[in-house]
Design a protein around this motif. Structure first.
Motif, PDB file in Angstrom:
ATOM      1  N   SER A   6     -19.123 -38.629  35.422  1.00  0.00           N
ATOM      2  CA  SER A   6     -18.222 -37.990  36.373  1.00  0.00           C
ATOM      3  C   SER A   6     -18.938 -37.660  37.675  1.00  0.00           C
ATOM      4  O   SER A   6     -18.371 -37.797  38.763  1.00  0.00           O
ATOM      5  N   LEU A   7     -20.189 -37.219  37.582  1.00  0.00           N
ATOM      6  CA  LEU A   7     -20.962 -36.937  38.792  1.00  0.00           C
ATOM      7  C   LEU A   7     -21.178 -38.211  39.605  1.00  0.00           C
ATOM      8  O   LEU A   7     -21.040 -38.209  40.842  1.00  0.00           O
ATOM      9  N   ARG A   8     -21.499 -39.304  38.937  1.00  0.00           N
ATOM     10  CA  ARG A   8     -21.725 -40.575  39.621  1.00  0.00           C
ATOM     11  C   ARG A   8     -20.459 -41.000  40.371  1.00  0.00           C
ATOM     12  O   ARG A   8     -20.516 -41.444  41.530  1.00  0.00           O
ATOM     13  N   SER A   9     -19.302 -40.839  39.709  1.00  0.00           N
ATOM     14  CA  SER A   9     -18.041 -41.204  40.340  1.00  0.00           C
ATOM     15  C   SER A   9     -17.721 -40.272  41.511  1.00  0.00           C
ATOM     16  O   SER A   9     -17.294 -40.723  42.580  1.00  0.00           O
ATOM     17  N   GLY A  10     -17.945 -38.978  41.327  1.00  0.00           N
ATOM     18  CA  GLY A  10     -17.626 -38.028  42.372  1.00  0.00           C
ATOM     19  C   GLY A  10     -18.510 -38.148  43.597  1.00  0.00           C
ATOM     20  O   GLY A  10     -18.096 -37.809  44.717  1.00  0.00           O
ATOM     21  N   LEU A  11     -19.719 -38.632  43.412  1.00  0.00           N
ATOM     22  CA  LEU A  11     -20.665 -38.748  44.524  1.00  0.00           C
ATOM     23  C   LEU A  11     -20.430 -39.987  45.386  1.00  0.00           C
ATOM     24  O   LEU A  11     -21.013 -40.103  46.466  1.00  0.00           O
ATOM     25  N   GLU A  12     -19.596 -40.889  44.922  1.00  0.00           N
ATOM     26  CA  GLU A  12     -19.334 -42.094  45.708  1.00  0.00           C
ATOM     27  C   GLU A  12     -18.613 -41.724  47.003  1.00  0.00           C
ATOM     28  O   GLU A  12     -17.507 -41.212  46.994  1.00  0.00           O
ATOM     29  N   GLY A  13     -19.256 -41.956  48.120  1.00  0.00           N
ATOM     30  CA  GLY A  13     -18.668 -41.672  49.421  1.00  0.00           C
ATOM     31  C   GLY A  13     -18.654 -40.202  49.795  1.00  0.00           C
ATOM     32  O   GLY A  13     -18.015 -39.833  50.780  1.00  0.00           O
ATOM     33  N   ALA A  14     -19.360 -39.368  49.034  1.00  0.00           N
ATOM     34  CA  ALA A  14     -19.356 -37.934  49.312  1.00  0.00           C
ATOM     35  C   ALA A  14     -20.694 -37.485  49.878  1.00  0.00           C
ATOM     36  O   ALA A  14     -21.749 -38.054  49.552  1.00  0.00           O
ATOM     37  N   ASP A  15     -20.668 -36.476  50.709  1.00  0.00           N
ATOM     38  CA  ASP A  15     -21.889 -35.872  51.237  1.00  0.00           C
ATOM     39  C   ASP A  15     -22.321 -34.671  50.399  1.00  0.00           C
ATOM     40  O   ASP A  15     -23.506 -34.436  50.196  1.00  0.00           O
ATOM     41  N   VAL A  16     -21.324 -33.902  49.942  1.00  0.00           N
ATOM     42  CA  VAL A  16     -21.602 -32.684  49.184  1.00  0.00           C
ATOM     43  C   VAL A  16     -20.695 -32.654  47.958  1.00  0.00           C
ATOM     44  O   VAL A  16     -19.511 -33.008  48.041  1.00  0.00           O
ATOM     45  N   ASP A  26     -25.073 -26.540  28.659  1.00  0.00           N
ATOM     46  CA  ASP A  26     -25.157 -26.511  30.123  1.00  0.00           C
ATOM     47  C   ASP A  26     -25.966 -27.716  30.594  1.00  0.00           C
ATOM     48  O   ASP A  26     -27.191 -27.687  30.631  1.00  0.00           O
ATOM     49  N   PHE A  27     -25.257 -28.785  30.952  1.00  0.00           N
ATOM     50  CA  PHE A  27     -25.887 -30.089  31.180  1.00  0.00           C
ATOM     51  C   PHE A  27     -25.999 -30.486  32.642  1.00  0.00           C
ATOM     52  O   PHE A  27     -26.402 -31.620  32.931  1.00  0.00           O
ATOM     53  N   LEU A  28     -25.643 -29.622  33.591  1.00  0.00           N
ATOM     54  CA  LEU A  28     -25.618 -30.066  34.978  1.00  0.00           C
ATOM     55  C   LEU A  28     -27.008 -30.472  35.474  1.00  0.00           C
ATOM     56  O   LEU A  28     -27.166 -31.534  36.083  1.00  0.00           O
ATOM     57  N   ALA A  29     -28.015 -29.653  35.233  1.00  0.00           N
ATOM     58  CA  ALA A  29     -29.368 -29.965  35.709  1.00  0.00           C
ATOM     59  C   ALA A  29     -29.894 -31.278  35.145  1.00  0.00           C
ATOM     60  O   ALA A  29     -30.360 -32.142  35.903  1.00  0.00           O
ATOM     61  N   PRO A  30     -29.838 -31.526  33.821  1.00  0.00           N
ATOM     62  CA  PRO A  30     -30.329 -32.816  33.318  1.00  0.00           C
ATOM     63  C   PRO A  30     -29.478 -33.996  33.766  1.00  0.00           C
ATOM     64  O   PRO A  30     -30.002 -35.102  33.958  1.00  0.00           O
ATOM     65  N   ALA A  31     -28.176 -33.784  33.966  1.00  0.00           N
ATOM     66  CA  ALA A  31     -27.325 -34.882  34.443  1.00  0.00           C
ATOM     67  C   ALA A  31     -27.700 -35.269  35.871  1.00  0.00           C
ATOM     68  O   ALA A  31     -27.745 -36.462  36.211  1.00  0.00           O
ATOM     69  N   LEU A  32     -27.991 -34.287  36.718  1.00  0.00           N
ATOM     70  CA  LEU A  32     -28.404 -34.586  38.089  1.00  0.00           C
ATOM     71  C   LEU A  32     -29.769 -35.268  38.109  1.00  0.00           C
ATOM     72  O   LEU A  32     -30.001 -36.186  38.907  1.00  0.00           O
ATOM     73  N   PHE A  63     -31.578 -36.877  41.350  1.00  0.00           N
ATOM     74  CA  PHE A  63     -31.581 -35.698  42.202  1.00  0.00           C
ATOM     75  C   PHE A  63     -32.821 -34.854  41.935  1.00  0.00           C
ATOM     76  O   PHE A  63     -33.282 -34.739  40.794  1.00  0.00           O
ATOM     77  N   ALA A  64     -33.333 -34.257  42.989  1.00  0.00           N
ATOM     78  CA  ALA A  64     -34.436 -33.303  42.889  1.00  0.00           C
ATOM     79  C   ALA A  64     -33.880 -31.900  43.078  1.00  0.00           C
ATOM     80  O   ALA A  64     -33.103 -31.658  44.013  1.00  0.00           O
ATOM     81  N   THR A  65     -34.257 -30.995  42.200  1.00  0.00           N
ATOM     82  CA  THR A  65     -33.761 -29.628  42.278  1.00  0.00           C
ATOM     83  C   THR A  65     -34.518 -28.852  43.342  1.00  0.00           C
ATOM     84  O   THR A  65     -35.752 -28.756  43.297  1.00  0.00           O
TER      85      THR A  65
END
Length: 360
Positions: free
Chosen positions: A287-297, A310-316, A321-323
């Motif tokens: 879902s993150l990969r799809s949402g980031l297409e053409g997005a800045d933020v 809580d999977f957001l950090a490992p998914a990024l 992505f660098a935290t």
């Protein structure tokens, strides 16, 4: 100034004393049910877009899975929690007695109605809550999660004595009635069981009487599951969470999206809401990969704490992505996450917001 401080201190001492007194009263009061060691879980099927039929199917599956967990004595659904923040109460009377509008019958035979708290429950509710079945039976599984079965009810001993002071309530029929008598009474329900009385409020000196109906008969989308262990509870909460996620994925409270979309619209920024994502690393990364297409933020809500789901950090991290930072020294709002990665023409930023609405 000194007098005001003394007066304020006395008020605080009195309030603390009253609080302590009520805590002692609550600790030494028998409410008629057992909540010790019970694991409680709350779900709302509306958050997943489920209708009543779909919800009944999911909830029946959840109850079955929870009851089958190792070390669980019983598990059951309930529309409310005894002594909880929400209560439900209606007037009940003997079925087939319809006094004229405006009349005030003084006997059950004439149609006297009694206000009673009620709950919609599953077949094993009384076992899970430590309430004794005195006569008759509990609900069947078909009654608990069906919608076409004959209407039945279970009442407690207090209400039974009010409605039938000189006889047995078992096998009799009762009906809901409007307090003002303006509406027609509800359809008759057969009393199939009698249970021990419970108190539904801290200040109740005596039980008021209670009515229980099968969950399918009194459906609510927001429900509670009561899980009573047979022994030590070590690891039971984690097992309950795992079964809930497996049986009802996506039941996450969407606390922020309307507010965030409105604020971004006010700033004339284009927004593309992505909806709710399952608590699953692969699903979230996709879902993150799809949402980031053409997005800045990208703004994400939830999944940024340190829990097992809580999977957001490992998914990024999987997406390169660098935290920049993960956590701030304020409460609420501590788990805030900000990450970035290089992209064509600049960089992409992801803000991970806590799921608690008070944190945003």
């Amino acid at each position: 100034l000194v007098a005001a401080q003394v007066a304020l201190s006395l008020c605080l001492l009195i309030a603390a004393g009253l609080f302590l007194r009520m805590a002692l009263v609550a600790a030494n009061t028998d409410f008629g049910f057992r909540a010790d060691d019970t694991v409680l879980a709350e779900l709302d099927s509306r958050l997943g877009g489920l209708d009543q039929a779909q919800s009944l199917g999911v909830y029946a599956q959840i109850e079955e899975r929870l009851a089958a967990l190792p070390g669980v004595q019983s598990a059951s659904i309930g529309a409310i929690v005894p002594m909880g923040m929400i209560s439900m109460s209606r007037s009940i009377q003997r079925a087939g007695v319809n006094p004229p509008p405006g009349s005030k019958p003084s006997t059950p035979e004439a149609g006297q109605a009694f206000g009673a708290p009620w709950n919609a429950i599953g077949a094993s509710y009384f076992d899970a809550m430590g309430v004794s079945v005195l006569q008759g039976r509990t609900f069947t599984q078909a009654e608990s999660f069906g919608t076409g079965a004959p209407l039945v009810a279970i009442i407690d001993e207090t209400l039974a004595r009010k409605l039938w002071p000189d006889g047995s309530a078992l096998g009799q029929r009762i009906q809901w009635v409007a307090d003002d008598g303006a509406k027609e009474p509800g359809p008759p329900m057969e009393v199939v069981g009698l249970v021990s009385a419970t108190r539904n409020g801290l200040f109740e000196r005596e039980p008021r009487g209670a009515v229980y109906v099968p969950f399918g008969q009194g459906f609510k989308s927001n429900v509670f599951f009561h899980v009573r262990p047979a022994g030590p509870t070590d690891g039971l909460e984690a097992s309950v969470r795992r079964e809930l996620r497996a049986a009802a994925p996506g039941q996450l409270r969407d606390s922020h999206s309307d507010f965030l979309v409105a604020e971004l619209d006010r700033l004339n920024l284009p927004v593309r809401p992505l909806g709710i994502v399952r608590d699953d690393l692969d699903s979230l990364a996709a879902s993150l990969r799809s949402g980031l297409e053409g997005a800045d933020v990208l703004l994400c809500c939830g999944g940024v704490s340190m829990g097992e789901a809580d999977f957001l950090a490992p998914a990024l991290a999987r997406l390169g992505f660098a935290t920049l930072f993960h956590g701030v020294a304020i409460q609420p709002g501590k788990p805030l996450l900000v990450a970035h990665r290089a992209a064509a023409g600049g960089a992409q930023l992801v803000f991970g917001l806590p799921g608690n609405p008070a944190s945003v």
